[in-house]
Design a protein around this motif. Structure first.
Motif, PDB file in Angstrom:
ATOM      1  N   ALA A 114       0.842  -1.197   0.000  1.00  0.00           N
ATOM      2  CA  ALA A 114       0.000   0.000   0.000  1.00  0.00           C
ATOM      3  C   ALA A 114       0.876   1.246   0.000  1.00  0.00           C
ATOM      4  N   GLY A 115       0.271   2.359  -0.393  1.00  0.00           N
ATOM      5  CA  GLY A 115       0.997   3.624  -0.362  1.00  0.00           C
ATOM      6  C   GLY A 115       0.946   4.323  -1.701  1.00  0.00           C
ATOM      7  N   GLY A 116       1.883   5.259  -1.898  1.00  0.00           N
ATOM      8  CA  GLY A 116       1.933   6.008  -3.143  1.00  0.00           C
ATOM      9  C   GLY A 116       1.188   7.326  -3.024  1.00  0.00           C
ATOM     10  N   HIS A 117       0.943   7.950  -4.186  1.00  0.00           N
ATOM     11  CA  HIS A 117       0.275   9.248  -4.211  1.00  0.00           C
ATOM     12  C   HIS A 117      -0.509   9.378  -5.512  1.00  0.00           C
ATOM     13  N   PRO A 118      -1.695  10.012  -5.477  1.00  0.00           N
ATOM     14  CA  PRO A 118      -2.514  10.129  -6.696  1.00  0.00           C
ATOM     15  C   PRO A 118      -1.831  10.857  -7.845  1.00  0.00           C
ATOM     16  N   LEU A 119      -0.893  11.767  -7.574  1.00  0.00           N
ATOM     17  CA  LEU A 119      -0.235  12.492  -8.655  1.00  0.00           C
ATOM     18  C   LEU A 119       0.590  11.583  -9.550  1.00  0.00           C
ATOM     19  N   THR A 120       0.941  10.417  -9.046  1.00  0.00           N
ATOM     20  CA  THR A 120       1.712   9.472  -9.863  1.00  0.00           C
ATOM     21  C   THR A 120       0.992   9.151 -11.163  1.00  0.00           C
ATOM     22  N   VAL A 173       9.102   2.872  -4.583  1.00  0.00           N
ATOM     23  CA  VAL A 173       8.340   3.794  -5.430  1.00  0.00           C
ATOM     24  C   VAL A 173       7.217   4.453  -4.638  1.00  0.00           C
ATOM     25  N   SER A 174       6.525   3.677  -3.801  1.00  0.00           N
ATOM     26  CA  SER A 174       5.445   4.241  -2.997  1.00  0.00           C
ATOM     27  C   SER A 174       5.960   5.281  -2.018  1.00  0.00           C
ATOM     28  N   ALA A 175       7.077   4.966  -1.355  1.00  0.00           N
ATOM     29  CA  ALA A 175       7.645   5.913  -0.388  1.00  0.00           C
ATOM     30  C   ALA A 175       8.095   7.194  -1.077  1.00  0.00           C
ATOM     31  N   ALA A 176       8.718   7.060  -2.245  1.00  0.00           N
ATOM     32  CA  ALA A 176       9.174   8.240  -2.981  1.00  0.00           C
ATOM     33  C   ALA A 176       7.999   9.065  -3.477  1.00  0.00           C
ATOM     34  N   ALA A 177       6.940   8.408  -3.923  1.00  0.00           N
ATOM     35  CA  ALA A 177       5.758   9.126  -4.395  1.00  0.00           C
ATOM     36  C   ALA A 177       5.096   9.886  -3.252  1.00  0.00           C
ATOM     37  N   ASP A 214      14.075  13.076  -7.021  1.00  0.00           N
ATOM     38  CA  ASP A 214      14.881  13.447  -5.858  1.00  0.00           C
ATOM     39  C   ASP A 214      14.640  12.488  -4.693  1.00  0.00           C
ATOM     40  N   ALA A 215      13.375  12.159  -4.450  1.00  0.00           N
ATOM     41  CA  ALA A 215      13.057  11.277  -3.328  1.00  0.00           C
ATOM     42  C   ALA A 215      13.632   9.887  -3.532  1.00  0.00           C
ATOM     43  N   LEU A 216      13.585   9.367  -4.761  1.00  0.00           N
ATOM     44  CA  LEU A 216      14.201   8.060  -5.035  1.00  0.00           C
ATOM     45  C   LEU A 216      15.678   8.063  -4.666  1.00  0.00           C
ATOM     46  N   ASN A 217      16.314   9.192  -4.872  1.00  0.00           N
ATOM     47  CA  ASN A 217      17.739   9.310  -4.611  1.00  0.00           C
ATOM     48  C   ASN A 217      18.052   9.559  -3.133  1.00  0.00           C
ATOM     49  N   ARG A 218      17.193  10.300  -2.452  1.00  0.00           N
ATOM     50  CA  ARG A 218      17.512  10.776  -1.105  1.00  0.00           C
ATOM     51  C   ARG A 218      16.979   9.888   0.017  1.00  0.00           C
ATOM     52  N   THR A 229      16.614   7.079   2.492  1.00  0.00           N
ATOM     53  CA  THR A 229      17.524   6.033   2.942  1.00  0.00           C
ATOM     54  C   THR A 229      16.800   4.697   2.959  1.00  0.00           C
ATOM     55  N   PRO A 230      17.530   3.588   2.896  1.00  0.00           N
ATOM     56  CA  PRO A 230      16.860   2.291   3.012  1.00  0.00           C
ATOM     57  C   PRO A 230      16.044   2.180   4.286  1.00  0.00           C
ATOM     58  N   GLU A 231      16.534   2.778   5.361  1.00  0.00           N
ATOM     59  CA  GLU A 231      15.806   2.731   6.630  1.00  0.00           C
ATOM     60  C   GLU A 231      14.503   3.523   6.545  1.00  0.00           C
ATOM     61  N   ASP A 232      14.528   4.686   5.864  1.00  0.00           N
ATOM     62  CA  ASP A 232      13.299   5.456   5.639  1.00  0.00           C
ATOM     63  C   ASP A 232      12.257   4.602   4.932  1.00  0.00           C
ATOM     64  N   ILE A 233      12.716   3.894   3.915  1.00  0.00           N
ATOM     65  CA  ILE A 233      11.802   3.087   3.100  1.00  0.00           C
ATOM     66  C   ILE A 233      11.244   1.934   3.917  1.00  0.00           C
ATOM     67  N   GLY A 234      12.122   1.262   4.663  1.00  0.00           N
ATOM     68  CA  GLY A 234      11.666   0.160   5.507  1.00  0.00           C
ATOM     69  C   GLY A 234      10.661   0.618   6.552  1.00  0.00           C
ATOM     70  N   ALA A 235      10.876   1.802   7.127  1.00  0.00           N
ATOM     71  CA  ALA A 235       9.971   2.308   8.156  1.00  0.00           C
ATOM     72  C   ALA A 235       8.612   2.689   7.597  1.00  0.00           C
ATOM     73  N   SER A 236       8.569   3.121   6.325  1.00  0.00           N
ATOM     74  CA  SER A 236       7.300   3.574   5.748  1.00  0.00           C
ATOM     75  C   SER A 236       6.564   2.468   4.997  1.00  0.00           C
ATOM     76  N   THR A 237       7.195   1.318   4.859  1.00  0.00           N
ATOM     77  CA  THR A 237       6.595   0.232   4.072  1.00  0.00           C
ATOM     78  C   THR A 237       5.326  -0.286   4.714  1.00  0.00           C
ATOM     79  N   ARG A 238       4.281  -0.445   3.903  1.00  0.00           N
ATOM     80  CA  ARG A 238       3.025  -1.023   4.375  1.00  0.00           C
ATOM     81  C   ARG A 238       2.725  -2.241   3.530  1.00  0.00           C
ATOM     82  N   ILE A 239       3.258  -3.370   3.964  1.00  0.00           N
ATOM     83  CA  ILE A 239       3.110  -4.638   3.247  1.00  0.00           C
ATOM     84  C   ILE A 239       2.286  -5.581   4.090  1.00  0.00           C
ATOM     85  N   SER A 240       1.304  -6.217   3.463  1.00  0.00           N
ATOM     86  CA  SER A 240       0.473  -7.183   4.177  1.00  0.00           C
ATOM     87  C   SER A 240       0.296  -8.445   3.355  1.00  0.00           C
TER      88      SER A 240
END
Length: 265
Positions: free
Chosen positions: A184-190, A225-229, A248-252, A254-265
């Motif tokens: 889950a995640g992402g943004h409608p602007l995608t 991709v969801s975290a960056a969006a 920019d977000a894809l580049n900036r 961190t792996p830890e940021d992505i892991g913390a925001s991940t919503r996988i079920s």
């Protein structure tokens, strides 16, 4: 279907390996997607090559760590390049992603996608209409979000194609026919920026180069991709400012940021 849980540390590890190893992804993609795809790969940590010249493609694919085959611009040159690329990737055991763009709109494209799916791509990345076209299901099966019929269709198609299927949507669904996860995640602007989905397919190929479990690789890509969006969407004024903020977000992130925001079920 077996319950399957991906530890956030698995996502962190996949993103870290992508950035450390910088896999090269050869992309046969559509004309509208070339620039964004290359920039997304570079920003996330991979290295793109983009030629569609059939005479060059075998050498480029032979030296690549992964391959993307995207059907969004289906001209004779790309068709010849696709056949050459898949042959080399299959012989070398190189992981590859099939992105059957708009197969629901063209019988010629649908026939090609079915032929390519028979070559057992590592991952088939598609949306609901494309899944319905490839499986021959009806509109009722793709209505709504994450319907049981839609997911069952993806499960069955993964088993029949011997591929992992990544069905993207409001909630993404990744399945190999026996294990499945939702991201889950992402943004409608995608959805208002052309080629973001195509670029995601290329990035998914990059993850396959550093993660042998295709379900984990696809989920890690979709989590990034969801975290960056989400990060880009929070600051964007609209689709025109979303695209550079997304890169920019894809580049900036961190792996830890992505892991913390991940919503996988």
């Amino acid at each position: 279907m077996t319950a399957f849980s991906i530890d956030p540390n698995g996502i962190v590890g996949a993103v870290s390996r992508l950035r450390a190893r910088r896999p090269r992804v050869h992309c046969i993609t559509n004309a509208a997607a070339v620039t964004l795809t290359a920039n997304v790969l570079l920003a996330a940590g991979a290295v793109p090559s983009m030629t569609v010249n059939p005479e060059e493609v075998p050498d480029f694919v032979a030296g690549a760590d992964a391959l993307l085959v995207n059907l969004g611009t289906l001209d004779p040159q790309r068709q010849a390049a696709i056949d050459a690329a898949v042959e080399v990737a299959t012989e070398a055991g190189t992981p590859w992603v099939l992105d059957p763009v708009f197969v629901e709109r063209s019988p010629v494209r649908l026939a090609l996608a079915r032929r390519l799916a028979a070559a057992e791509p590592t991952v088939i990345r598609l949306n609901r209409p494309e899944l319905a076209a490839l499986t021959g299901t009806g509109a009722d099966d793709i209505a709504g979000d994450a319907t049981a019929g839609d997911e069952a269709s993806a499960d069955a198609y993964a088993l029949s194609s011997l591929s992992t299927v990544a069905r993207t949507g409001d909630v993404d669904y990744v399945t190999d026919g026996s294990r499945a996860v939702r991201v889950a995640g992402g943004h409608p602007l995608t959805t208002l920026v052309t080629a973001t989905g195509c670029a995601t397919g290329a990035l998914m190929a990059g993850f396959l180069a550093v993660e042998h479990d295709a379900v984990v690789a696809a989920a890690a890509c979709l989590a990034l991709v969801s975290a960056a969006a989400e990060r880009a969407g929070a600051d964007a004024a609209g689709p025109g400012t979303f695209s550079p903020l997304f890169i920019d977000a894809l580049n900036r992130l961190t792996p830890e940021d992505i892991g913390a925001s991940t919503r996988i079920s």
